[in-house]
Design a protein around this motif. Structure first.
Motif, PDB file in Angstrom:
ATOM      1  N   SER A 287       0.835  -1.202   0.000  1.00 41.41           N
ATOM      2  CA  SER A 287       0.000   0.000   0.000  1.00 41.41           C
ATOM      3  C   SER A 287       0.868   1.249   0.000  1.00 41.41           C
ATOM      4  CB  SER A 287      -0.944  -0.003   1.199  1.00 41.41           C
ATOM      5  OG  SER A 287      -0.216   0.089   2.410  1.00 41.41           O
TER       6      SER A 287
ATOM      7  N   GLU B  51      -2.694   2.194   5.141  1.00 41.29           N
ATOM      8  CA  GLU B  51      -2.717   0.733   5.161  1.00 41.29           C
ATOM      9  C   GLU B  51      -3.781   0.111   4.266  1.00 41.29           C
ATOM     10  OE1 GLU B  51      -5.755   1.839   8.304  1.00 41.29           O
ATOM     11  OE2 GLU B  51      -3.955   2.672   7.375  1.00 41.29           O
ATOM     12  N   GLN B  52      -4.702   0.890   3.733  1.00 37.71           N
ATOM     13  CA  GLN B  52      -5.825   0.330   2.997  1.00 37.71           C
ATOM     14  C   GLN B  52      -5.474   0.031   1.536  1.00 37.71           C
ATOM     15  OE1 GLN B  52      -9.244   2.914   3.599  1.00 37.71           O
ATOM     16  NE2 GLN B  52      -9.681   1.943   5.566  1.00 37.71           N
TER      17      GLN B  52
ATOM     18  N   THR C  35       1.350 -13.729   2.932  1.00 37.86           N
ATOM     19  CA  THR C  35       2.258 -12.643   3.308  1.00 37.86           C
ATOM     20  C   THR C  35       3.574 -13.252   3.798  1.00 37.86           C
ATOM     21  OG1 THR C  35       0.415 -11.214   3.956  1.00 37.86           O
ATOM     22  CG2 THR C  35       2.575 -10.626   4.791  1.00 37.86           C
TER      23      THR C  35
ATOM     24  N   PRO D  75      -2.730  -8.382   6.014  1.00 40.08           N
ATOM     25  CA  PRO D  75      -4.100  -7.891   6.189  1.00 40.08           C
ATOM     26  C   PRO D  75      -4.742  -8.437   7.465  1.00 40.08           C
ATOM     27  CG  PRO D  75      -3.754  -8.635   3.929  1.00 40.08           C
ATOM     28  CD  PRO D  75      -2.558  -9.076   4.723  1.00 40.08           C
ATOM     29  N   LYS D  76      -5.552  -7.606   8.091  1.00 36.27           N
ATOM     30  CA  LYS D  76      -6.279  -8.009   9.296  1.00 36.27           C
ATOM     31  C   LYS D  76      -7.782  -8.102   9.022  1.00 36.27           C
ATOM     32  CE  LYS D  76      -7.232  -6.486  14.067  1.00 36.27           C
ATOM     33  NZ  LYS D  76      -6.854  -7.744  14.733  1.00 36.27           N
TER      34      LYS D  76
ATOM     35  N   LEU E  99     -10.854  -7.705   6.238  1.00 42.18           N
ATOM     36  CA  LEU E  99     -11.122  -7.688   4.811  1.00 42.18           C
ATOM     37  C   LEU E  99     -12.621  -7.712   4.541  1.00 42.18           C
ATOM     38  CD1 LEU E  99      -8.716 -10.137   5.325  1.00 42.18           C
ATOM     39  CD2 LEU E  99      -8.383  -9.553   2.931  1.00 42.18           C
TER      40      LEU E  99
ATOM     41  N   VAL F  68      -9.054  -4.242   1.775  1.00 43.09           N
ATOM     42  CA  VAL F  68      -8.231  -4.446   2.967  1.00 43.09           C
ATOM     43  C   VAL F  68      -8.392  -3.208   3.838  1.00 43.09           C
ATOM     44  CG1 VAL F  68      -5.921  -4.869   3.863  1.00 43.09           C
ATOM     45  CG2 VAL F  68      -6.614  -5.873   1.669  1.00 43.09           C
TER      46      VAL F  68
ATOM     47  N   SER G 143      -7.604  -2.909   7.237  1.00 37.27           N
ATOM     48  CA  SER G 143      -6.526  -2.659   8.200  1.00 37.27           C
ATOM     49  C   SER G 143      -5.529  -3.808   8.154  1.00 37.27           C
ATOM     50  CB  SER G 143      -7.095  -2.509   9.620  1.00 37.27           C
ATOM     51  OG  SER G 143      -7.802  -3.683   9.994  1.00 37.27           O
ATOM     52  N   ASN G 144      -4.376  -3.605   8.815  1.00 31.98           N
ATOM     53  CA  ASN G 144      -3.373  -4.667   8.868  1.00 31.98           C
ATOM     54  C   ASN G 144      -3.075  -5.052  10.316  1.00 31.98           C
ATOM     55  OD1 ASN G 144      -1.540  -2.725   9.880  1.00 31.98           O
ATOM     56  ND2 ASN G 144      -0.821  -2.223   7.817  1.00 31.98           N
TER      57      ASN G 144
ATOM     58  N   THR H 246       0.602  -1.935   4.194  1.00 31.39           N
ATOM     59  CA  THR H 246       0.099  -3.310   4.134  1.00 31.39           C
ATOM     60  C   THR H 246       0.825  -4.028   3.011  1.00 31.39           C
ATOM     61  OG1 THR H 246      -2.092  -2.760   4.996  1.00 31.39           O
ATOM     62  CG2 THR H 246      -1.915  -4.763   3.679  1.00 31.39           C
TER      63      THR H 246
ATOM     64  N   ILE I 247       1.090  -7.760   0.701  1.00 34.04           N
ATOM     65  CA  ILE I 247       0.533  -9.045   0.277  1.00 34.04           C
ATOM     66  C   ILE I 247       1.494  -9.651  -0.732  1.00 34.04           C
ATOM     67  CG2 ILE I 247      -1.369 -10.229  -0.884  1.00 34.04           C
ATOM     68  CD1 ILE I 247      -3.234  -8.044   0.117  1.00 34.04           C
TER      69      ILE I 247
END
Length: 336
Positions: A208, A212-213, A233, A242-243, A245, A301, A303-304, A311, A313
């Motif tokens: 990102s 973080e998005q 990841t 990612p936290k 989704l 996404v 938040s992470n 963020t 991936i």
């Protein structure tokens, strides 16, 4: 808010194989209502040369690839089509492709196709045999002989091993429209196309930019039925994983304002412990009834893990089936 049940596996156990096709499913919803699901199409319909090359590059050298070169105006092609579909349903350890010679002439020229139907057989990207004409017996014999016996993981009643936890699922990467991949708020040198599109290669990752998005949109060349989403990841960078989704279907032009306000098709929230135990590779099982006739999937996404502004991936894969015909829209309820 209650979160969805997750299935998590180590990165070392991640692999894919074909999903056994079904002809029709009726799912009872409430009282007398039923949802009618279209039949699956286990072969892949090739739309462009780039897609064809991607399929071959992602197929193991030992696996048989069968190509049906056909044309819509060809009577014998239509006559043998049901035989080809039955073979693609039963010989699950081979990959079956269909190429319309009028729509993708470059592939037909590559294999010097002069008559339809013509069936070309490949292994390791190399042509090993060919069959001209609508010969059901000859086609069946060649497919069975060249494909060889199924590996043990396809045998009826075989016991699942730790290395086949995605057994029974087919990767949908070959039917992703890589030209239309889009990710909002990606950094210029670490893009979505670097991990999922034509530029994808080992070592690339998506990152990102301003915060973080991320808002990822993945379009498909054909309507699909989605069963699972896998996100990977780097295990050494799990704080950037990612936290939370939110998933949306059939919103190809989705922006951040809409993603913030629209009701998602499905939502997940991961914990750092879950991601650590999975060594960075997380499989999210999707609610099948909601993911029918999918023309595009958007992944927001939110938040992470570490609350950082970046963020990361390292890989994305989608599993399910290509649907036969139909519109890229939601299921319709059919009265009994």
């Amino acid at each position: 808010m209650a979160t969805d049940v997750l299935k998590l596996w180590p990165a070392s156990s991640f692999c894919g194989s074909h999903y056994s096709a079904v002809s029709k499913i009726d799912i009872t919803c409430g009282s007398s209502k039923k949802i009618k699901i279209n039949t699956t199409m286990p072969y892949i319909e090739i739309k462009e040369l780039q897609q064809f090359n991607r399929v071959l590059s992602e197929t193991s050298a030992e696996k048989l690839v069968v190509i049906d070169f056909h044309a819509t105006w060809c009577g014998p092609c239509r006559a043998i089509a049901p035989v080809y579909e039955r073979l693609s349903n039963s010989v699950l350890h081979a990959t079956f492709l269909k190429v319309d010679t009028d729509k993708v002439p470059a592939i037909a020229q590559k294999y010097n196709i002069r008559a339809m139907p013509t069936f070309v057989f490949l292994k390791g990207g190399n042509k090993i045999d060919e069959l001209k004409g609508a010969d059901p017996t000859g086609l069946t014999e060649k497919v069975n002989r060249l494909a060889g016996p199924p590996p043990s993981s396809f045998a009826s009643g075989s016991k699942s091993s730790s290395k086949s936890l995605t057994e029974g699922l087919t990767s949908l990467k070959p039917v992703i429209d890589s030209r239309e991949l889009q990710c909002l708020n990606e950094v210029d040198d670490h893009t979505l196309k670097g991990i999922l599109g034509s530029d994808a290669k080992e070592g690339n990752f998506l990152e990102s930019d301003a915060d973080e998005q991320l808002l990822i949109t993945i379009p498909f060349l054909q309507p699909t039925r989605l069963r699972a989403l896998v996100i990977r990841t780097d295990p050494s960078k799990l704080e950037l994983a990612p936290k939370r989704l939110k998933l949306f279907i059939n919103h190809p032009s989705l922006g951040f304002p809409e993603a913030e306000t629209f009701a998602p098709t499905q939502e997940f929230e991961l914990t750092s412990k879950q991601v650590e135990e999975a060594e960075g590779t997380v499989r999210l099982d999707l609610r099948l009834v909601r993911f029918q006739g999918v023309g595009s999937l958007s992944i927001f996404v939110v938040s992470n893990m570490g609350g950082d502004e970046v963020t990361r991936i390292d890989g994305i894969d989608l599993f399910g089936e290509v649907m036969e015909g139909g519109s890229k829209g939601p299921l319709q309820k059919v009265e009994d």
